[in-house]
Design a protein around this motif. Structure first.
Motif, PDB file in Angstrom:
ATOM      1  N   MET A  16      10.804  53.966   9.217  1.00 52.31           N
ATOM      2  CA  MET A  16      10.380  55.278   8.721  1.00 52.31           C
ATOM      3  C   MET A  16      10.559  55.360   7.205  1.00 52.31           C
ATOM      4  SD  MET A  16      11.800  57.781  11.799  1.00 52.31           S
ATOM      5  CE  MET A  16      12.867  58.587  10.694  1.00 52.31           C
ATOM      6  N   GLY A  17      11.569  54.698   6.675  1.00 50.68           N
ATOM      7  CA  GLY A  17      11.876  54.790   5.262  1.00 50.68           C
ATOM      8  C   GLY A  17      11.035  53.917   4.359  1.00 50.68           C
ATOM      9  N   ARG A  18      10.536  52.795   4.864  1.00 49.41           N
ATOM     10  CA  ARG A  18       9.751  51.878   4.023  1.00 49.41           C
ATOM     11  C   ARG A  18       8.531  52.538   3.387  1.00 49.41           C
ATOM     12  NH1 ARG A  18      10.466  47.633   8.346  1.00 49.41           N
ATOM     13  NH2 ARG A  18      12.424  46.652   7.747  1.00 49.41           N
ATOM     14  N   PRO A  19       7.682  53.229   4.156  1.00 46.28           N
ATOM     15  CA  PRO A  19       6.518  53.874   3.530  1.00 46.28           C
ATOM     16  C   PRO A  19       6.931  54.941   2.508  1.00 46.28           C
ATOM     17  CG  PRO A  19       6.268  53.844   5.919  1.00 46.28           C
ATOM     18  CD  PRO A  19       7.646  53.378   5.616  1.00 46.28           C
ATOM     19  N   VAL A  20       8.006  55.644   2.788  1.00 47.10           N
ATOM     20  CA  VAL A  20       8.481  56.664   1.853  1.00 47.10           C
ATOM     21  C   VAL A  20       8.950  56.012   0.556  1.00 47.10           C
ATOM     22  CG1 VAL A  20      10.214  58.453   1.478  1.00 47.10           C
ATOM     23  CG2 VAL A  20       9.106  58.246   3.708  1.00 47.10           C
ATOM     24  N   ALA A  21       9.680  54.897   0.672  1.00 43.70           N
ATOM     25  CA  ALA A  21      10.158  54.191  -0.519  1.00 43.70           C
ATOM     26  C   ALA A  21       8.986  53.681  -1.355  1.00 43.70           C
ATOM     27  CB  ALA A  21      11.070  53.035  -0.114  1.00 43.70           C
ATOM     28  N   ARG A  22       7.958  53.138  -0.684  1.00 42.33           N
ATOM     29  CA  ARG A  22       6.775  52.661  -1.419  1.00 42.33           C
ATOM     30  C   ARG A  22       6.096  53.807  -2.161  1.00 42.33           C
ATOM     31  NH1 ARG A  22       6.077  49.155   3.086  1.00 42.33           N
ATOM     32  NH2 ARG A  22       4.797  50.686   4.154  1.00 42.33           N
ATOM     33  N   LEU A  23       5.957  54.951  -1.497  1.00 43.75           N
ATOM     34  CA  LEU A  23       5.321  56.101  -2.124  1.00 43.75           C
ATOM     35  C   LEU A  23       6.148  56.613  -3.305  1.00 43.75           C
ATOM     36  CD1 LEU A  23       3.093  58.221  -2.182  1.00 43.75           C
ATOM     37  CD2 LEU A  23       4.391  59.512  -0.478  1.00 43.75           C
ATOM     38  N   LEU A  24       7.460  56.710  -3.142  1.00 42.84           N
ATOM     39  CA  LEU A  24       8.312  57.172  -4.234  1.00 42.84           C
ATOM     40  C   LEU A  24       8.258  56.224  -5.428  1.00 42.84           C
ATOM     41  CD1 LEU A  24      11.429  58.474  -2.295  1.00 42.84           C
ATOM     42  CD2 LEU A  24       9.756  59.825  -3.568  1.00 42.84           C
ATOM     43  N   ARG A  25       8.231  54.925  -5.143  1.00 40.28           N
ATOM     44  CA  ARG A  25       8.143  53.941  -6.233  1.00 40.28           C
ATOM     45  C   ARG A  25       6.836  54.116  -6.986  1.00 40.28           C
ATOM     46  NH1 ARG A  25       9.780  49.307  -3.664  1.00 40.28           N
ATOM     47  NH2 ARG A  25       7.692  49.011  -2.859  1.00 40.28           N
ATOM     48  N   ARG A  26       5.739  54.328  -6.245  1.00 39.86           N
ATOM     49  CA  ARG A  26       4.443  54.518  -6.900  1.00 39.86           C
ATOM     50  C   ARG A  26       4.417  55.800  -7.723  1.00 39.86           C
ATOM     51  NH1 ARG A  26      -1.292  55.694  -5.290  1.00 39.86           N
ATOM     52  NH2 ARG A  26      -2.395  54.895  -7.085  1.00 39.86           N
ATOM     53  N   LEU A  27       4.983  56.873  -7.165  1.00 46.15           N
ATOM     54  CA  LEU A  27       5.018  58.140  -7.890  1.00 46.15           C
ATOM     55  C   LEU A  27       5.858  58.025  -9.160  1.00 46.15           C
ATOM     56  CD1 LEU A  27       5.410  60.667  -4.948  1.00 46.15           C
ATOM     57  CD2 LEU A  27       3.449  60.449  -6.477  1.00 46.15           C
ATOM     58  N   ALA A  28       6.923  57.234  -9.114  1.00 47.94           N
ATOM     59  CA  ALA A  28       7.806  57.088 -10.272  1.00 47.94           C
ATOM     60  C   ALA A  28       7.163  56.257 -11.380  1.00 47.94           C
ATOM     61  CB  ALA A  28       9.118  56.448  -9.841  1.00 47.94           C
ATOM     62  N   THR A  29       6.219  55.393 -11.029  1.00 45.33           N
ATOM     63  CA  THR A  29       5.630  54.496 -12.026  1.00 45.33           C
ATOM     64  C   THR A  29       4.206  54.857 -12.419  1.00 45.33           C
ATOM     65  OG1 THR A  29       4.869  52.984 -10.323  1.00 45.33           O
ATOM     66  CG2 THR A  29       7.043  52.558 -11.278  1.00 45.33           C
ATOM     67  N   GLY A  30       3.571  55.773 -11.665  1.00 45.08           N
ATOM     68  CA  GLY A  30       2.168  56.086 -11.944  1.00 45.08           C
ATOM     69  C   GLY A  30       1.920  57.572 -11.992  1.00 45.08           C
ATOM     70  N   PRO A  31       0.663  57.935 -12.194  1.00 45.78           N
ATOM     71  CA  PRO A  31       0.302  59.345 -12.332  1.00 45.78           C
ATOM     72  C   PRO A  31       0.379  60.130 -11.025  1.00 45.78           C
ATOM     73  CG  PRO A  31      -1.647  57.998 -12.354  1.00 45.78           C
ATOM     74  CD  PRO A  31      -0.457  57.053 -12.368  1.00 45.78           C
ATOM     75  N   GLY A  32       0.343  59.474  -9.909  1.00 44.98           N
ATOM     76  CA  GLY A  32       0.388  60.183  -8.625  1.00 44.98           C
ATOM     77  C   GLY A  32      -0.148  59.327  -7.514  1.00 44.98           C
ATOM     78  N   ALA A  33       0.141  59.719  -6.304  1.00 44.93           N
ATOM     79  CA  ALA A  33      -0.284  58.948  -5.138  1.00 44.93           C
ATOM     80  C   ALA A  33      -1.701  59.336  -4.728  1.00 44.93           C
ATOM     81  CB  ALA A  33       0.663  59.195  -3.980  1.00 44.93           C
ATOM     82  N   ALA A  34      -2.409  58.370  -4.186  1.00 46.31           N
ATOM     83  CA  ALA A  34      -3.738  58.639  -3.643  1.00 46.31           C
ATOM     84  C   ALA A  34      -3.575  59.428  -2.340  1.00 46.31           C
ATOM     85  CB  ALA A  34      -4.462  57.319  -3.385  1.00 46.31           C
ATOM     86  N   ARG A  35      -4.565  60.217  -1.997  1.00 47.53           N
ATOM     87  CA  ARG A  35      -4.484  61.027  -0.780  1.00 47.53           C
ATOM     88  C   ARG A  35      -4.232  60.197   0.474  1.00 47.53           C
ATOM     89  NH1 ARG A  35      -4.710  66.149  -0.590  1.00 47.53           N
ATOM     90  NH2 ARG A  35      -5.798  67.328  -2.148  1.00 47.53           N
ATOM     91  N   ASP A  36      -4.828  59.007   0.579  1.00 49.05           N
ATOM     92  CA  ASP A  36      -4.653  58.196   1.783  1.00 49.05           C
ATOM     93  C   ASP A  36      -3.214  57.719   1.934  1.00 49.05           C
ATOM     94  OD1 ASP A  36      -4.960  56.528  -0.418  1.00 49.05           O
ATOM     95  OD2 ASP A  36      -5.896  54.936   0.742  1.00 49.05           O
TER      96      ASP A  36
END
Length: 53
Positions: A16-36
């Motif tokens: 359950m935590g892996r997808p959340v960690a990937r999303l948080l890492r992307r949000l921390a390094t980029g402008p925002g997450a894609a809707r998908d």
């Protein structure tokens, strides 16, 4: 501990935590997450039947 022992649902916290960690890492390094990437993630659950069930 409860009496009688309660029926519970077990879920894999790592899965359950892996997808959340990937999303948080992307949000921390980029402008925002894609809707998908914000789509619900479904993981397996296991029913543990005890005396209350």
């Amino acid at each position: 501990m409860t009496g009688p022992p309660l029926t519970t649902v077990r879920q894999d916290v790592e899965k359950m935590g892996r997808p959340v960690a990937r999303l948080l890492r992307r949000l921390a390094t980029g402008p925002g997450a894609a809707r998908d990437e914000l789509a619900p993630v479904v993981t397996a659950a296991r029913l543990v039947v005890r005396e209350s069930g």
